[in-house]
Design a protein around this motif. Sequence first.
Motif, mmCIF file in Angstrom:
data_model
loop_
_atom_site.group_PDB
_atom_site.id
_atom_site.type_symbol
_atom_site.label_atom_id
_atom_site.label_comp_id
_atom_site.label_asym_id
_atom_site.label_seq_id
_atom_site.Cartn_x
_atom_site.Cartn_y
_atom_site.Cartn_z
ATOM 1 N N ARG A 92 0.829 -1.202 0.000
ATOM 2 C CA ARG A 92 0.000 0.000 0.000
ATOM 3 C C ARG A 92 0.863 1.252 0.000
ATOM 4 O O ARG A 92 0.629 2.187 -0.778
ATOM 5 C CB ARG A 92 -0.916 -0.005 1.230
ATOM 6 C CG ARG A 92 -1.720 1.269 1.426
ATOM 7 C CD ARG A 92 -2.595 1.175 2.656
ATOM 8 N NE ARG A 92 -3.323 2.403 2.908
ATOM 9 C CZ ARG A 92 -2.869 3.405 3.642
ATOM 10 N NH1 ARG A 92 -1.672 3.312 4.232
ATOM 11 N NH2 ARG A 92 -3.599 4.500 3.833
ATOM 12 N N ALA A 94 -8.053 9.874 11.942
ATOM 13 C CA ALA A 94 -7.857 8.478 11.552
ATOM 14 C C ALA A 94 -7.474 7.614 12.747
ATOM 15 O O ALA A 94 -7.865 6.442 12.831
ATOM 16 C CB ALA A 94 -6.787 8.387 10.475
ATOM 17 N N GLN A 111 -9.442 4.254 14.002
ATOM 18 C CA GLN A 111 -8.842 2.925 14.095
ATOM 19 C C GLN A 111 -9.064 2.314 15.470
ATOM 20 O O GLN A 111 -9.494 1.159 15.598
ATOM 21 C CB GLN A 111 -7.349 2.995 13.782
ATOM 22 C CG GLN A 111 -6.681 1.629 13.738
ATOM 23 C CD GLN A 111 -5.196 1.718 13.445
ATOM 24 O OE1 GLN A 111 -4.631 2.805 13.389
ATOM 25 N NE2 GLN A 111 -4.558 0.577 13.280
ATOM 26 N N LEU A 124 -11.545 10.314 3.393
ATOM 27 C CA LEU A 124 -10.688 9.177 3.051
ATOM 28 C C LEU A 124 -9.833 8.759 4.233
ATOM 29 O O LEU A 124 -9.703 7.563 4.513
ATOM 30 C CB LEU A 124 -9.800 9.544 1.861
ATOM 31 C CG LEU A 124 -8.770 8.493 1.442
ATOM 32 C CD1 LEU A 124 -9.453 7.182 1.051
ATOM 33 C CD2 LEU A 124 -7.909 9.012 0.294
ATOM 34 N N TRP A 125 -9.244 9.720 4.947
ATOM 35 C CA TRP A 125 -8.390 9.356 6.097
ATOM 36 C C TRP A 125 -9.215 8.652 7.174
ATOM 37 O O TRP A 125 -8.743 7.703 7.807
ATOM 38 C CB TRP A 125 -7.699 10.579 6.691
ATOM 39 C CG TRP A 125 -7.063 11.528 5.730
ATOM 40 C CD1 TRP A 125 -6.992 12.884 5.849
ATOM 41 C CD2 TRP A 125 -6.399 11.230 4.482
ATOM 42 N NE1 TRP A 125 -6.365 13.435 4.766
ATOM 43 C CE2 TRP A 125 -5.986 12.447 3.914
ATOM 44 C CE3 TRP A 125 -6.137 10.049 3.794
ATOM 45 C CZ2 TRP A 125 -5.317 12.526 2.697
ATOM 46 C CZ3 TRP A 125 -5.477 10.114 2.567
ATOM 47 C CH2 TRP A 125 -5.080 11.327 2.042
ATOM 48 N N ASP A 174 -9.902 5.154 5.961
ATOM 49 C CA ASP A 174 -8.667 4.377 6.115
ATOM 50 C C ASP A 174 -8.535 3.891 7.559
ATOM 51 O O ASP A 174 -8.200 2.735 7.821
ATOM 52 C CB ASP A 174 -7.446 5.229 5.747
ATOM 53 C CG ASP A 174 -7.109 5.161 4.267
ATOM 54 O OD1 ASP A 174 -7.699 4.329 3.551
ATOM 55 O OD2 ASP A 174 -6.237 5.930 3.823
ATOM 56 N N MET A 186 -8.613 0.066 8.854
ATOM 57 C CA MET A 186 -7.457 -0.433 9.611
ATOM 58 C C MET A 186 -7.905 -0.959 10.969
ATOM 59 O O MET A 186 -7.418 -1.994 11.435
ATOM 60 C CB MET A 186 -6.420 0.677 9.799
ATOM 61 C CG MET A 186 -5.609 0.983 8.562
ATOM 62 S SD MET A 186 -4.303 2.191 8.923
ATOM 63 C CE MET A 186 -3.594 2.400 7.282
ATOM 64 N N LEU A 226 -7.237 -2.625 1.895
ATOM 65 C CA LEU A 226 -6.587 -1.326 1.737
ATOM 66 C C LEU A 226 -5.431 -1.412 0.746
ATOM 67 O O LEU A 226 -5.185 -0.487 -0.027
ATOM 68 C CB LEU A 226 -6.092 -0.818 3.087
ATOM 69 C CG LEU A 226 -7.188 -0.309 4.036
ATOM 70 C CD1 LEU A 226 -6.612 -0.053 5.420
ATOM 71 C CD2 LEU A 226 -7.826 0.957 3.488
ATOM 72 N N SER A 265 -7.159 -1.544 -2.718
ATOM 73 C CA SER A 265 -7.786 -0.279 -3.117
ATOM 74 C C SER A 265 -6.743 0.758 -3.513
ATOM 75 O O SER A 265 -6.926 1.495 -4.487
ATOM 76 C CB SER A 265 -8.670 0.261 -1.991
ATOM 77 O OG SER A 265 -7.898 0.668 -0.881
ATOM 78 N N THR A 266 -5.640 0.805 -2.777
ATOM 79 C CA THR A 266 -4.619 1.812 -3.068
ATOM 80 C C THR A 266 -3.869 1.501 -4.350
ATOM 81 O O THR A 266 -3.582 2.400 -5.151
ATOM 82 C CB THR A 266 -3.629 1.916 -1.892
ATOM 83 O OG1 THR A 266 -4.354 2.129 -0.679
ATOM 84 C CG2 THR A 266 -2.665 3.073 -2.093
ATOM 85 N N ARG A 323 -9.880 6.322 -4.643
ATOM 86 C CA ARG A 323 -9.615 5.650 -3.361
ATOM 87 C C ARG A 323 -10.791 5.821 -2.411
ATOM 88 O O ARG A 323 -11.215 4.876 -1.732
ATOM 89 C CB ARG A 323 -8.345 6.202 -2.717
ATOM 90 C CG ARG A 323 -7.045 5.773 -3.371
ATOM 91 C CD ARG A 323 -5.855 6.397 -2.671
ATOM 92 N NE ARG A 323 -5.818 6.038 -1.254
ATOM 93 C CZ ARG A 323 -5.177 6.750 -0.321
ATOM 94 N NH1 ARG A 323 -4.572 7.871 -0.651
ATOM 95 N NH2 ARG A 323 -5.171 6.339 0.927
ATOM 96 N N ASN A 327 -13.066 2.792 -0.933
ATOM 97 C CA ASN A 327 -13.155 2.595 0.517
ATOM 98 C C ASN A 327 -14.600 2.734 1.012
ATOM 99 O O ASN A 327 -15.047 1.993 1.891
ATOM 100 C CB ASN A 327 -12.262 3.596 1.247
ATOM 101 C CG ASN A 327 -10.802 3.192 1.248
ATOM 102 O OD1 ASN A 327 -10.425 2.217 0.586
ATOM 103 N ND2 ASN A 327 -9.970 3.926 1.951
#
Length: 439
Positions: A242, A286, A290, A365-366, A369, A373, A381, A384-385, A421, A425
């Motif tokens: 990634r 982010a 997570q 997006l962050w 992500d 995660m 991930l 997708s990246t 992206r 996601n």
Amino acid sequence: MRVAERLSERDRRIAALALPALGTVAVEPLYTLVDTGIVGRLGTGPLGGLALAAVVLNASFWVFNFLSFGTTSRVAFLTGSGDDRAAAAVASQGLWLCACIGVPMGLLLFGAAHPLAALLGGHAGILHAATTYLRISAAGMPFILVSLVGNGYLRGLSDTRTPLRVVLVANVVNVVLELLFVYVAHLGIAGSAWGTNVAQLLAAGWFGLLIARRVAATGAGLRPVPAEMRRLVVVGRHLFVRTGALLATLTLATSVAARVGPSTLGAHQIALQVWLFLTLAFDALAIPAQALTGTMLGRGDVGEARRYAARLLRLGTVFGLLVGGGLVAFSPVLPQAFTADGRVASRATAALVVVGVLQVPGAALWVLDGVLMGASDFRFLQLSTTSALAAFLPAGVAVLRWHRLGIVGIWFGLSLWLLVRLAINHWRYSGTRWTEVAA
């Protein structure tokens, strides 16, 4: 009333994680900034050597950052499921992995310091300075990895305050020692490297002590468990690919800008650095995404995981609008802080407007992500990246064919890359597969 109270409780929990995380993200780059400020006064040779060494060390940090991400997700899941002993055991296995990776990597870096610096273009005094810095920094490689595990472990416990304290103290120690070693002991660039090593040793020792106490309190074992270490290595493989796709896209964009002309390249560098700085700031959202996702999924409460994610997405939208609006407003004057060249500044202004508009989808997006995660959906991930990389290529080719598309064409391509992206996601998030990934 209960809904309002519950919403307020979520916001308080998010803020309790996000604000210290933002402080940690802001403080972490100070190691490099302090080194640059102190070494820069020694002359062009030492500063050039530090620049080359930083490229190698930053790449190493990116490669091994899976120790932090993987630990956070696994610990949050186990903590949410009520298995504190297993969560502590994850941290102890992370420390074993630090020894297994850090010591050989340190030896490899020590031996390869000179050829790596030469490969990056170092020569004469710059080559000598870079080699010196890298060889001394090699001794700190295991300490850096321990700090990654410690940081990831505490985040998994929904504790972002302690990492902030550790990073703050370590940076203060770094400043004091570097000033003493460089200007009092006259050790030059070697003094800068040794000061950073000692500060990293302090941080690693602090994190290690915290982990040891937790392991002892929960009765978790200290012996190596290969299966748990393999789990982290698999996460590392997915994140390595990634990260490679991310760096490849940004490298291609810079390469296209260089082929258009020096003014476009200078403007792109300004816009890119501003964008990268802002992405670090949005990591503050982010990180809670997570930790909270992992914890809620560990409890089996998928609904609450989604509610936290939805709230973070709304907060990200608000912050993205504020930051993006501010950036667009200041885009005509901001480039003047980086360049006196009118052509570079005008192109940078155009790029910064695009960067400002990207803040809203970027924030979303962050957050996504972080959610994926937290669900340990690292394989997706990775896919997708790497898939989104293809979105930039047509725009890059078009700019190379028609140079008049210039900086706006390049950042239009990066916008497509980011939006693809985000779409991928969000498609994953809208389904249920991410809630079923084994942590």
